[in-house]
Design an enzyme around this catalytic site. Structure first.
Site, short mmCIF file in Angstrom:
data_model
loop_
_atom_site.label_atom_id
_atom_site.label_comp_id
_atom_site.label_asym_id
_atom_site.label_seq_id
_atom_site.Cartn_x
_atom_site.Cartn_y
_atom_site.Cartn_z
N TYR A 150 1.13 17.89 50.32
CA TYR A 150 1.85 17.47 48.95
C TYR A 150 0.96 16.99 48.00
CZ TYR A 150 5.45 15.63 45.93
OH TYR A 150 6.45 14.92 45.03
N LYS A 196 -0.25 18.59 44.48
CA LYS A 196 0.24 17.77 43.12
C LYS A 196 -1.07 17.73 42.31
CE LYS A 196 4.66 17.66 43.27
NZ LYS A 196 5.44 18.55 42.16
N1 LIG Z 1 11.86 12.52 44.06
C1 LIG Z 1 10.71 11.87 43.78
O1 LIG Z 1 10.36 10.79 44.58
C2 LIG Z 1 9.69 12.57 43.27
C3 LIG Z 1 8.41 11.85 42.88
C4 LIG Z 1 7.30 12.36 42.02
C5 LIG Z 1 7.33 13.94 42.06
N2 LIG Z 1 8.45 14.43 42.24
C6 LIG Z 1 8.56 15.95 41.90
O2 LIG Z 1 9.81 16.15 40.82
C7 LIG Z 1 9.99 17.61 41.31
C8 LIG Z 1 11.53 17.50 41.36
O3 LIG Z 1 11.89 16.89 42.73
P1 LIG Z 1 13.26 16.14 42.95
O4 LIG Z 1 13.10 15.03 43.72
O5 LIG Z 1 14.28 16.67 41.89
O6 LIG Z 1 13.47 17.36 44.34
P2 LIG Z 1 14.93 17.81 44.73
O7 LIG Z 1 14.60 18.13 46.36
O8 LIG Z 1 16.08 17.04 44.40
O9 LIG Z 1 15.22 19.15 44.02
C9 LIG Z 1 14.08 20.46 44.09
C10 LIG Z 1 14.81 21.64 43.91
O10 LIG Z 1 13.77 22.50 44.04
C11 LIG Z 1 14.44 23.96 44.49
N3 LIG Z 1 13.49 24.64 45.25
C12 LIG Z 1 12.84 24.58 46.58
N4 LIG Z 1 12.32 25.50 46.60
C13 LIG Z 1 12.29 26.46 45.65
C14 LIG Z 1 11.79 27.51 45.29
N5 LIG Z 1 10.96 28.39 46.36
N6 LIG Z 1 11.90 28.41 44.22
C15 LIG Z 1 13.04 27.80 43.43
N7 LIG Z 1 13.42 26.58 43.54
C16 LIG Z 1 13.29 25.94 44.49
C17 LIG Z 1 15.41 23.11 45.48
O11 LIG Z 1 16.48 24.11 45.69
C18 LIG Z 1 15.87 22.04 44.70
O12 LIG Z 1 17.14 22.37 43.97
C19 LIG Z 1 9.41 17.93 42.28
O13 LIG Z 1 8.09 18.80 41.89
C20 LIG Z 1 8.54 16.73 43.15
O14 LIG Z 1 7.65 16.81 43.68
C21 LIG Z 1 9.50 13.84 43.04
#
Ligand SMILES: NC(=O)c1ccc[n+]([C@@H]2O[C@H](COP(=O)([O-])OP(=O)(O)OC[C@H]3O[C@@H](n4cnc5c(N)ncnc54)[C@H](O)[C@@H]3O)[C@@H](O)[C@H]2O)c1
Length: 279
Positions: free
Chosen positions: A172, A176
């Site tokens: 990850y 990132k």
């Molecule tokens: N939640 C956190 O704590 C956090 C912190 C920092 C960064 N992020 C980043 O923010 C972004 C969103 O995270 P989130 O918490 O909303 O995640 P989440 O798991 O709630 O949502 C992710 C979405 O991506 C979709 N997905 C997965 N694989 C896919 C693919 N191959 N093609 C298309 N869609 C796909 C899933 O179906 C899901 O709807 C991500 O890039 C994550 O790395 C999240």
């Protein structure tokens, strides 16, 4: 006119959940004319599209759901073509699709995490940039001049793991860090197939949140029962971010208020990375 608006069309990947879904809701609240909800889970994208209508301020608001797999170039191309067909243009593209690599994992899982987070970001940024280059720039009347808003704005999802490391999160963290490389390159240089995005008026930025309340962190909490304690100890506000707090920053980066901002990584961590832990 208020510059904190977003009255164009948004294409959001990962829009069925968490930050992507909330970004769509924030665009609807900011006056967007339409949002395309793209996700590998099409049912969740459809549900989010329906729910978004209750937040819409633009009377002409349209919400469309589509399946996409960001690991697949053909699928991304089809998504971009569908957005152009349905909306006529893409003003904002937000890339939030993710899968997390939580602990030491086998190499095929490592590849999968990098494919979704890193290669998916590169493919979406490249394909959307090409489509944006074919559309006319838009403008905003500022207090001192008419500002060009360029041909579009792209926001990619980095993470605090784009700049700091956590034990056991090699895949990850690697992915990132790469998202920032892609964002900076696409935000400025002749990068994708000799496309000079900044010169052509496409702004490309990233947001880099720490923990955000979403299904991703719910999953992390199941694997790590100490997560709540760690968040309280590490984050000065002693809580995770809400997904709409991140979504609002994404809309800001797409709005006329950010017309002079490209290639940046906006850290959203309540000051966590400023703190040195002594023990
Ligand atoms: N939640 C956190 O704590 C956090 C912190 C920092 C960064 N992020 C980043 O923010 C972004 C969103 O995270 P989130 O918490 O909303 O995640 P989440 O798991 O709630 O949502 C992710 C979405 O991506 C979709 N997905 C997965 N694989 C896919 C693919 N191959 N093609 C298309 N869609 C796909 C899933 O179906 C899901 O709807 C991500 O890039 C994550 O790395 C999240």
């Amino acid at each position: 006119m208020n510059s904190y608006v977003a009255s164009g069309f948004a294409l959001i990947t990962g829009a069925g959940s968490g930050i992507g879904k909330n970004s769509a809701f924030s665009f609807a609240q900011a006056g967007a004319a339409g949002v395309m909800f793209a996700d590998i889970n099409e049912k969740s994208a459809q549900d989010a599209a329906v729910e978004s209508k209750k937040y819409a301020c633009n009377p002409n608001y349209r919400a469309v759901a589509i399946h996409v797999d960001v690991e697949n170039e053909t699928s991304i191309q089809a998504m971009v073509e569908a957005a152009i067909r349905d909306f006529g243009r893409i003003d904002y593209n937000i890339g939030t699709s993710t899968m997390d690599g939580i602990a030491d994992i086998p190499i095929d899982e490592f590849d999968h995490v990098l494919n979704v987070n890193m290669k998916g970001t590169m493919l979406c940024t490249r394909t959307v940039s090409k489509a944006m280059l074919l559309q006319e720039p838009s403008e905003f009347q500022g207090r001192y001049s008419t500002r060009s808003l360029g041909r579009g704005s792209i926001v990619n999802l980095g993470s605090l793991n784009s700049s700091v490391v956590v034990p056991g999160k090699t895949s990850y963290t690697t992915a990132k860090h790469a998202v920032i490389g892609i964002t900076k390159t696409a935000g400025r240089l002749k990068s994708f197939d000799s496309v000079d995005n900044a010169g052509q008026g496409i702004r490309v930025n990233a947001v880099c949140p720490i923990w955000v309340e979403s299904p991703m962190t719910e999953h992390e909490a199941q694997v790590n029962p100490h997560l709540e304690h760690i968040v309280k100890a590490a984050v000065p506000l002693k809580r995770m971010a809400q997904p709409d707090e991140v979504a609002d920053s994404i809309v800001f980066l797409c709005s006329p208020a950010a017309s002079f901002i490209t290639g940046v990584s906006l850290v959203i961590d309540a000051g966590t990375a400023l703190t040195v832990r002594l023990l």
